[in-house]
Design an enzyme around this catalytic site. Sequence first.
Site, PDB file in Angstrom:
ATOM      1  N   LYS A 169      48.389  27.731  32.908  1.00 58.68           N
ATOM      2  CA  LYS A 169      47.500  27.887  34.070  1.00 58.68           C
ATOM      3  C   LYS A 169      46.065  27.564  33.661  1.00 58.68           C
ATOM      4  O   LYS A 169      45.512  28.179  32.743  1.00 58.68           O
ATOM      5  CB  LYS A 169      47.599  29.324  34.606  1.00 58.68           C
ATOM      6  N   ASP A 226      38.183  31.751  38.778  1.00 59.69           N
ATOM      7  CA  ASP A 226      38.935  32.291  39.912  1.00 59.69           C
ATOM      8  C   ASP A 226      38.065  33.267  40.700  1.00 59.69           C
ATOM      9  O   ASP A 226      37.928  34.427  40.329  1.00 59.69           O
ATOM     10  CB  ASP A 226      40.202  32.986  39.391  1.00 59.69           C
ATOM     11  N   LYS A 256      37.343  37.867  45.529  1.00 59.45           N
ATOM     12  CA  LYS A 256      37.421  39.027  44.641  1.00 59.45           C
ATOM     13  C   LYS A 256      36.134  39.852  44.740  1.00 59.45           C
ATOM     14  O   LYS A 256      35.085  39.297  45.082  1.00 59.45           O
ATOM     15  CB  LYS A 256      37.544  38.542  43.188  1.00 59.45           C
ATOM     16  N   ASP A 268      40.453  32.563  33.296  1.00 58.76           N
ATOM     17  CA  ASP A 268      41.712  32.353  34.020  1.00 58.76           C
ATOM     18  C   ASP A 268      42.376  31.022  33.641  1.00 58.76           C
ATOM     19  O   ASP A 268      43.353  30.615  34.250  1.00 58.76           O
ATOM     20  CB  ASP A 268      41.433  32.418  35.530  1.00 58.76           C
ATOM     21  N   ASP A 307      43.991  34.403  46.574  1.00 59.77           N
ATOM     22  CA  ASP A 307      43.761  34.880  45.208  1.00 59.77           C
ATOM     23  C   ASP A 307      45.043  34.795  44.370  1.00 59.77           C
ATOM     24  O   ASP A 307      44.997  34.945  43.159  1.00 59.77           O
ATOM     25  CB  ASP A 307      43.230  36.316  45.249  1.00 59.77           C
ATOM     26  N   GLU A 310      46.463  32.229  43.478  1.00 60.92           N
ATOM     27  CA  GLU A 310      46.371  30.770  43.363  1.00 60.92           C
ATOM     28  C   GLU A 310      47.088  30.231  42.139  1.00 60.92           C
ATOM     29  O   GLU A 310      47.485  29.070  42.111  1.00 60.92           O
ATOM     30  CB  GLU A 310      44.890  30.354  43.325  1.00 60.92           C
ATOM     31  N   ARG A 370      50.057  30.834  40.910  1.00 60.76           N
ATOM     32  CA  ARG A 370      51.429  30.396  41.207  1.00 60.76           C
ATOM     33  C   ARG A 370      51.434  29.144  42.058  1.00 60.76           C
ATOM     34  O   ARG A 370      52.372  28.350  41.993  1.00 60.76           O
ATOM     35  CB  ARG A 370      52.209  31.563  41.846  1.00 60.76           C
TER      36      ARG A 370
HETATM   37  N1  BES Z   1      43.633  35.477  37.814  1.00 59.23           N
HETATM   38  C1  BES Z   1      44.159  36.556  38.537  1.00 59.23           C
HETATM   39  C2  BES Z   1      44.927  37.566  37.679  1.00 59.23           C
HETATM   40  C3  BES Z   1      44.148  38.254  36.595  1.00 59.23           C
HETATM   41  C4  BES Z   1      43.603  39.519  36.808  1.00 59.23           C
HETATM   42  C5  BES Z   1      44.008  37.685  35.359  1.00 59.23           C
HETATM   43  C6  BES Z   1      42.922  40.149  35.798  1.00 59.23           C
HETATM   44  C7  BES Z   1      43.325  38.325  34.338  1.00 59.23           C
HETATM   45  C8  BES Z   1      42.788  39.568  34.564  1.00 59.23           C
HETATM   46  C9  BES Z   1      45.133  36.050  39.603  1.00 59.23           C
HETATM   47  O1  BES Z   1      44.873  34.806  40.124  1.00 59.23           O
HETATM   48  C10 BES Z   1      45.075  37.023  40.731  1.00 59.23           C
HETATM   49  O2  BES Z   1      44.039  37.161  41.313  1.00 59.23           O
HETATM   50  N2  BES Z   1      46.184  37.678  41.009  1.00 59.23           N
HETATM   51  C11 BES Z   1      46.280  38.616  42.050  1.00 59.23           C
HETATM   52  C12 BES Z   1      47.646  38.481  42.663  1.00 59.23           C
HETATM   53  C13 BES Z   1      47.794  39.202  43.962  1.00 59.23           C
HETATM   54  C14 BES Z   1      46.921  38.574  45.017  1.00 59.23           C
HETATM   55  C15 BES Z   1      49.245  39.127  44.347  1.00 59.23           C
HETATM   56  C16 BES Z   1      46.062  40.005  41.484  1.00 59.23           C
HETATM   57  O3  BES Z   1      46.465  40.252  40.346  1.00 59.23           O
HETATM   58  O4  BES Z   1      45.475  40.842  42.153  1.00 59.23           O
HETATM   59 ZN    ZN Z   2      43.857  33.505  38.856  1.00 58.65          ZN
HETATM   60 ZN    ZN Z   3      43.487  34.841  41.750  1.00 51.29          ZN
END
Ligand code: BES
Ligand code: ZN
Ligand code: ZN
Length: 505
Positions: free
Chosen positions: A268, A273, A280, A291, A350, A352, A354
């Site tokens: 990834k 992000d 966020k 990220d 968010d 993104e 996947r």
């Molecule tokens: N990049 C984030 C996940 C992340 C969080 C990485 C903290 C490193 C540290 C990812 O893109 C994300 O925002 N995921 C969401 C998924 C949710 C919307 C299903 C999350 O973890 O809240």
């Molecule tokens: Zn992310």
């Molecule tokens: Zn995200």
Amino acid sequence: MQVEWQVASVSEWRAEALIFYVFENASEPLPGFKRWLQENGTWLTQSAALRDFRGKFKDAAVCYGPPEAPVTRLVLVGLGPEDKFDLDKLRGASAVGLRKCRELKLSAAGIPLSALAGLSCEAAPALAEVIIGGMLGLYRFDALKTRDLDPADYPERLLILSEDEPDEILRQVPPSAEAVVSGITLARDLTTAPANQVTPGFFVTTARELAETHGFRLQIIDMIMAQELGMRSFLAVAQGSQEPAAVIVLEHVPPGTEAEPPLVFVGKGITFDTGGISLKPADKMEMMKHDMAGAAAVLGAFDILGRTRIQRRVVGILPCTENMPGGKAFKPGDVIQSLANLTIEVISTDAEGRMILCDALAYAVTFQPAAIFDLATLTGACIVALGHQVAGVMGNREGLIEHIREIGLQVGERVWPLPLWDHYFESIRSDIADFKNVGDRSAGTIIGGIFLKQFVPDHIPWIHLDIAGTAWTDKDLLTAPKGATGFGVRIMVELARRWPDLRVD
Ligand code: BES
Ligand code: ZN
Ligand code: ZN
């Protein structure tokens, strides 16, 4: 730091300090240290310093010899109890020893090969872990500092002291260990550097440099090509950003491996992000520069594949883009048809990671790979489940998952399995598309895995590593100072090295 051999009889060893390892409360010293004490270190045998050092893990003591002694400093490093010894302890102890040498501003530190005798592992792997652990512990990122810089990088030289000419296997150890350190350093540097520097374009430049250095094939899928190919899910994420996005495809094809089904590593590469329209919170948002740690780890692994000339065909796919809330950004509720033609209802922009990985995975499938291994900072839920020192591993082959768990333990990258049972799919069922990009709040990491699983046909072994917790450390760890860790690089390299012996159907 440079690693060099110094082959000479014990009395002729010359270094500013010698490092020896000590088990906690051991009845007698390790054999190599014992011999050194008998032959050259009577001054230390008579000193209370030796008796007072208990060998507790993470402890170190500096003992000073008389001025006429050939080596006037001895750094003793604790390994902890013998029955709890493993390679992780050795890596950690090595880091403690070399950090102590840095603190003392020594420019040449010596580790006797004999210091490793008596440990429950072979000399060559022990030496490799000593070099890797020690050097990783000295890592720092000061490229952007213009003042308050630490002076020279101590120690500048690491001498491996040996009485006998090392055999061919041992000779190979320092260059291959240094290659591992260089790959992890590349991954850490890319991950630590800020997002205004490490853009998707920066990834392209770095991949190009690697390809030129090591002779990799390189294909850059720019946004126009991505459009032509049908990578609409990747482009949906990219469209909110002003930075041109790209999918980088690197290929390590040593002569004779052209016809081999490749291993494909997918990382990834979200260079920042923001969450997109599902923005966020501002607090700690700066952390989202990391990220792209998955993509950085793939580049790090490729650096090592190239340097050590591993005889295996390996493809790396790095979807790289920012996730921004621009006027053209994709929106919650949008339905996107991915490269695999499956339709995705976007619930959160968010989620993104996947969305870009599903197109990268579909593209990986076109290589008819022997296996696909993806790694991604995918879900915050993974941090809740496993913390910052263990990554989540999922996939469609239990045997392979188990192998990766074992490899992870050996190389100091711990992973723990999470299940991808079919019933989890229920939470991403959509009323209007094939599925949604998020479920409810439960089992977030698994849902990420279930989503990705839709894009890999069952006949291809596939592993997904969620490195959201492990890619970055807020605390100084022994072999990973505060910041980016380079997690996953070593697992990939070991996979490439050991495949196809690992193959599990
Ligand atoms: N990049 C984030 C996940 C992340 C969080 C990485 C903290 C490193 C540290 C990812 O893109 C994300 O925002 N995921 C969401 C998924 C949710 C919307 C299903 C999350 O973890 O809240
Ligand atoms: Zn992310
Ligand atoms: Zn995200």
